[in-house]
Design an enzyme around this catalytic site. Structure first.
Site, PDB file in Angstrom:
ATOM      1  N   LYS A   1       0.839  -1.196   0.000  1.00 45.78           N
ATOM      2  CA  LYS A   1       0.000   0.000   0.000  1.00 45.78           C
ATOM      3  C   LYS A   1       0.876   1.248   0.000  1.00 45.78           C
ATOM      4  CE  LYS A   1      -3.929   1.917   2.649  1.00 45.78           C
ATOM      5  NZ  LYS A   1      -4.810   1.644   3.818  1.00 45.78           N
TER       6      LYS A   1
ATOM      7  N   SER B   1      -9.528   1.654   3.077  1.00 47.19           N
ATOM      8  CA  SER B   1      -8.692   2.446   2.185  1.00 47.19           C
ATOM      9  C   SER B   1      -7.674   1.634   1.380  1.00 47.19           C
ATOM     10  CB  SER B   1      -7.931   3.495   3.004  1.00 47.19           C
ATOM     11  OG  SER B   1      -7.101   2.874   3.979  1.00 47.19           O
TER      12      SER B   1
ATOM     13  N   SER C   1      -9.849  -0.856   7.131  1.00 50.22           N
ATOM     14  CA  SER C   1      -9.297  -0.599   5.797  1.00 50.22           C
ATOM     15  C   SER C   1      -8.578  -1.777   5.158  1.00 50.22           C
ATOM     16  CB  SER C   1      -8.345   0.599   5.843  1.00 50.22           C
ATOM     17  OG  SER C   1      -9.065   1.793   6.023  1.00 50.22           O
TER      18      SER C   1
END
Length: 477
Positions: A81, A156, A180
């Site tokens: 990420k 996210s 997330s």
């Protein structure tokens, strides 16, 4: 080599590499080719690093030829990420604020991945600064759900989830402050694990909320998530919040049944406001756990309303504390979505924050007491199917993490939580089941999740039913 290889699990690929039937160079090259074809549509990656990935793969290939295998991640392509820093590669956090930042060192988890032999192929898309549940990024574009390209991939860590579901990596490392990791996993038919707070160091990750942030693995199977966790877990002497709790083989042995396991469900909060199809699918999953031998018992957890308030107060006020200097200096570089959230945090008074932390401490004790005699808590992960991209306003987006999933309380607790696929809606959209255990009981979660997954092999549908494979956007192979 067929496209089916791109959906193999890490354990199977590791065996092929160990026996020299597959080279790190070959599999990395195939993944990069697939990213090159699919990323323009799915937008799972903000940045792909082909040159660096092939350099890593070449070194690991040489080690393989010399008979040295670092472990099950040796030569396996992994996504990270883009809020987790990578040495020599831009780490944008999905924002214009950091668009040109090139860290001079790796985050702790990236160091661990490289030591384990993983090949980092790119930085995955995310909701700006990880502050949202949709990965509709105003600067880098929305990550699309491979099951329906008009739908969000969740957030996210939506880029990670989309890449996994599309065969564009074999594992990923995400962050989870209010769901997330687990929510996008649920929306894309993949597996996501939020470890116990402190189990995995967050050093080198731009914070959303220091006391709620977690880093954890995302994968296509529970066993793969366990392999990734074993690589990234462990004490970090430079992280004050890193636990000294010993790490272990999280799936050293497999279960054949759930006899003797007691699984709690709490109808209040966790089961409220569910979409009808998802409710039926989750109930079927609970029934499957019972068929496997588990005792399912309903419990009450006191203080749920106050805990929800505390989670939001803590997250938004800690987020504002980190961003305050940059927000004052560079307000034009923040999106309306994130500014809305940070302005909420700006309004939190000190006494409210202190009260929220006190509520948190009491809630942890009350939850442990309510779970006395239980091995874990089971709950739906996503309460609604993924909605269409660009269908909500920034003001509505702040509620998405609560509207899509009842995930934030596991962060407030700091307990480990696993999302595992449990079925599909009539529209062929995935549904996730969440399992929450006591602190540092990841091995219990993973063993139960692994058995459930093997009893209903949803992961096998990834290669067959995602939108790009079934021809929705033409021949992408």
């Amino acid at each position: 080599m067929t496209e089916q290889l791109m959906f193999q699990d890490i354990d199977s690929l590791s065996q092929l590499i160990r026996t020299k039937q597959l080279s790190p160079l070959e599999i990395t090259g195939r993944v990069l080719q697939r990213i090159d074809r699919l990323n323009p549509v799915l937008n799972a990656y903000i940045r792909v690093t082909p040159e660096e990935a092939m350099r890593q793969a070449e070194a690991l290939h040489e080690e393989m030829m010399q008979g040295r295998i670092r472990g099950p991640l040796h030569g396996i392509p992994i996504a990270v990420k883009d809020i987790i820093q990578t040495k020599g590669t831009n780490t944008t956090a999905g924002s214009k604020v950091f668009q040109h930042w090139v860290p001079d060192e790796d985050a702790f988890v990236v160091q661990r991945l490289k030591e384990a032999g993983a090949v980092i192929v790119g930085k995955a898309n995310l909701h700006e600064f990880a502050m949202g549940a949709t990965t509709e990024n105003p600067y880098y574009g929305a990550a699309r759900n491979p099951w329906d390209l008009d739908k969000i991939a969740g957030g996210s860590s939506g880029g990670n989830a989309a890449a996994l579901a599309a065969g564009m990596c074999f594992g990923a490392i995400g962050t989870d402050t209010a769901g997330s990791i687990r929510q996008p996993a649920a929306l894309t038919g993949t597996v996501g694990l939020k470890p116990t707070y402190g189990r995995v160091s967050t050093r080198g990750c731009l914070p959303f909320s220091w006391s709620l942030d977690h880093i954890g693995p995302m994968a296509r199977t529970v066993k793969d998530a366990a392999i990734l966790l074993e690589a990234i877990a462990g004490h970090d002497s430079l992280d004050d919040f890193s636990s000294r709790e010993s790490a272990s083989r999280y799936l050293a042995d497999s279960l054949t049944d759930l006899k003797g396991f007691r699984i709690a469900i709490c109808r209040e909060y966790f089961f409220e406001g569910m979409h009808g199809e998802i409710e039926r699918t989750v109930e079927q999953a609970l029934n499957r756990l019972a068929i496997l031998g588990a005792e399912i018992a309903e419990i009450d957890i006191p203080g749920l309303t106050d805990a929800q308030w505390a989670a939001r107060i803590i997250a938004q006020s800690e987020g504002y504390a980190f961003h305050k200097p940059m927000l004052e200096k560079l307000p034009h570089l923040y999106s309306d979505d994130v500014k809305f959230r940070l302005n909420f945090g700006k309004q939190v008074a000190a006494e409210e924050y202190i009260r929220a932390q006190r509520i948190r401490n009491k809630f942890i004790g009350d939850t442990l007491a309510a779970m006395e005699g239980m091995d874990m808590l089971a709950a739906p992960m996503n309460h609604n199917p993924p909605f269409n991209i660009n269908s909500v306003t920034p003001e509505e987006a702040i509620n998405n993490m609560f509207r899509l999933a009842k995930a934030p309380l596991a962060n407030l607790l700091g307990f480990p939580a696993l999302s595992v696929p449990c079925g599909f809606t009539s529209g062929n959209l995935p549904v996730g089941l969440q399992l929450i255990a006591r602190p540092f009981a990841e091995n219990v979660l993973l063993r139960v999740g692994d058995l459930y997954e093997r009893s209903e092999p949803w992961a096998g549908r990834l290669a067959e039913n995602t939108a790009f494979e079934s021809g929705t956007i033409g021949n992408m192979r």
